[in-house]
Design a protein around this motif. Structure first.
Motif, PDB file in Angstrom:
ATOM      1  N   GLU A   1      -8.143 -15.135   3.819  1.00  0.00           N
ATOM      2  CA  GLU A   1      -9.345 -15.723   3.229  1.00  0.00           C
ATOM      3  C   GLU A   1     -10.296 -14.595   2.843  1.00  0.00           C
ATOM      4  O   GLU A   1     -10.206 -13.480   3.359  1.00  0.00           O
ATOM      5  CB  GLU A   1      -9.979 -16.695   4.210  1.00  0.00           C
ATOM      6  N   LEU A   2     -11.189 -14.900   1.938  1.00  0.00           N
ATOM      7  CA  LEU A   2     -12.066 -13.890   1.372  1.00  0.00           C
ATOM      8  C   LEU A   2     -12.836 -13.142   2.459  1.00  0.00           C
ATOM      9  O   LEU A   2     -13.524 -13.740   3.280  1.00  0.00           O
ATOM     10  CB  LEU A   2     -13.035 -14.548   0.386  1.00  0.00           C
ATOM     11  N   GLY A   3     -12.688 -11.813   2.471  1.00  0.00           N
ATOM     12  CA  GLY A   3     -13.415 -10.980   3.418  1.00  0.00           C
ATOM     13  C   GLY A   3     -12.878 -10.982   4.840  1.00  0.00           C
ATOM     14  O   GLY A   3     -13.462 -10.369   5.724  1.00  0.00           O
ATOM     15  N   LYS A   4     -11.757 -11.682   5.041  1.00  0.00           N
ATOM     16  CA  LYS A   4     -11.209 -11.788   6.395  1.00  0.00           C
ATOM     17  C   LYS A   4      -9.890 -11.017   6.521  1.00  0.00           C
ATOM     18  O   LYS A   4      -9.359 -10.496   5.541  1.00  0.00           O
ATOM     19  CB  LYS A   4     -10.962 -13.271   6.736  1.00  0.00           C
ATOM     20  N   ARG A   5      -9.367 -10.989   7.723  1.00  0.00           N
ATOM     21  CA  ARG A   5      -8.095 -10.314   7.951  1.00  0.00           C
ATOM     22  C   ARG A   5      -6.927 -11.224   7.571  1.00  0.00           C
ATOM     23  O   ARG A   5      -7.052 -12.451   7.659  1.00  0.00           O
ATOM     24  CB  ARG A   5      -7.976  -9.935   9.431  1.00  0.00           C
TER      25      ARG A   5
END
Lengths: 113, 112
Positions: B39-43
């Motif tokens: 997901e956006l900005g996540k691992r």
């Protein structure tokens, strides 16, 4: 249970400055450790991996280096940052053997100005 | 060495429709194929994986199929929901080989 930590979470550094990113893993021993870089909107580029203390394999020639001073500690460094070093840096670990899930850390967002 | 190709690079579907992402690999010795969702900005996080001794694996709305002869594997998401919107990566690895070869990623957009 196992936990992977990375710090710092975000970093803004000028061109030419040094870099040190740290990754630690808890709850497991003798893991494989990995450093990946992800440019904005791009895929996962493997930079380094390690199968044991002091054992580092480099995947991409660049101005970065990695070290593994302890079993569950992995450090990514640079002596002089370039603009192109900006990105999202992810550390990951897996069990030994090559057929096991890689667990990613929360990442460090590096902006080189 | 191994080469993993992933298609399409972007995929837009209507909520409730199915989505299919395909990957091919080149090394016939590869025998472990994980799929990650980011997901956006996540691992990236593992959503499903398959080993070469099986042809299909399901987990609720997600399934993965593997064709060893053709050297390709696919991710199937049924009844898509807006929270399925993310980038999906396939990967390949093999026994006693300590790294993954990742595909280039597919950005899935599920429109409500």
């Amino acid at each position: 249970s196992q936990t992977i930590h990375q710090w710092p979470a975000t970093l803004v550094q000028p061109v030419g400055s040094p870099l040190s990113l740290e990754c630690t893993v808890e709850g497991t021993s003798n893991p494989n450790l990995y450093w990946y870089r992800q440019a904005a909107g791009r895929g996962l580029q493997l930079l380094f991996y390690s199968v044991g203390i002091g054992q580092i394999s480099s995947e991409v020639p660049q101005n970065l280096s990695a070290s593994r001073p302890q079993d569950r500690q992995f450090i990514l460094s640079s002596k002089k940052l370039l603009l192109s070093d900006s990105g999202f840096y992810l550390c990951a670990w897996s069990a030994q053997g090559g057929q096991y899930e890689q667990y990613f850390g929360p990442g460090t967002r590096l902006t080189v100005t | 060495g191994e080469n993993v190709e992933q298609h399409p690079s972007t995929l837009s579907v209507q909520e409730g429709d199915s989505a299919v992402i395909k990957c091919t690999y080149s090394d016939s010795a590869s025998n472990y194929f994980p799929w990650y969702k980011q997901e956006l900005g996540k691992r990236p996080q593992l959503i499903i994986d398959i080993r070469s001794n099986v042809g299909e694996k399901k987990d609720q709305r997600i399934a993965v199929t593997l064709n060893k002869t053709a050297k390709h594997f696919s991710l199937h998401i049924t009844e898509t929901q807006p929270e399925d919107s993310a980038v999906y990566f396939c990967a390949a690895s093999k026994y006693n080989f300590n790294k993954f070869y990742f595909g280039s990623g597919t950005k899935l957009n599920v429109k409500p």
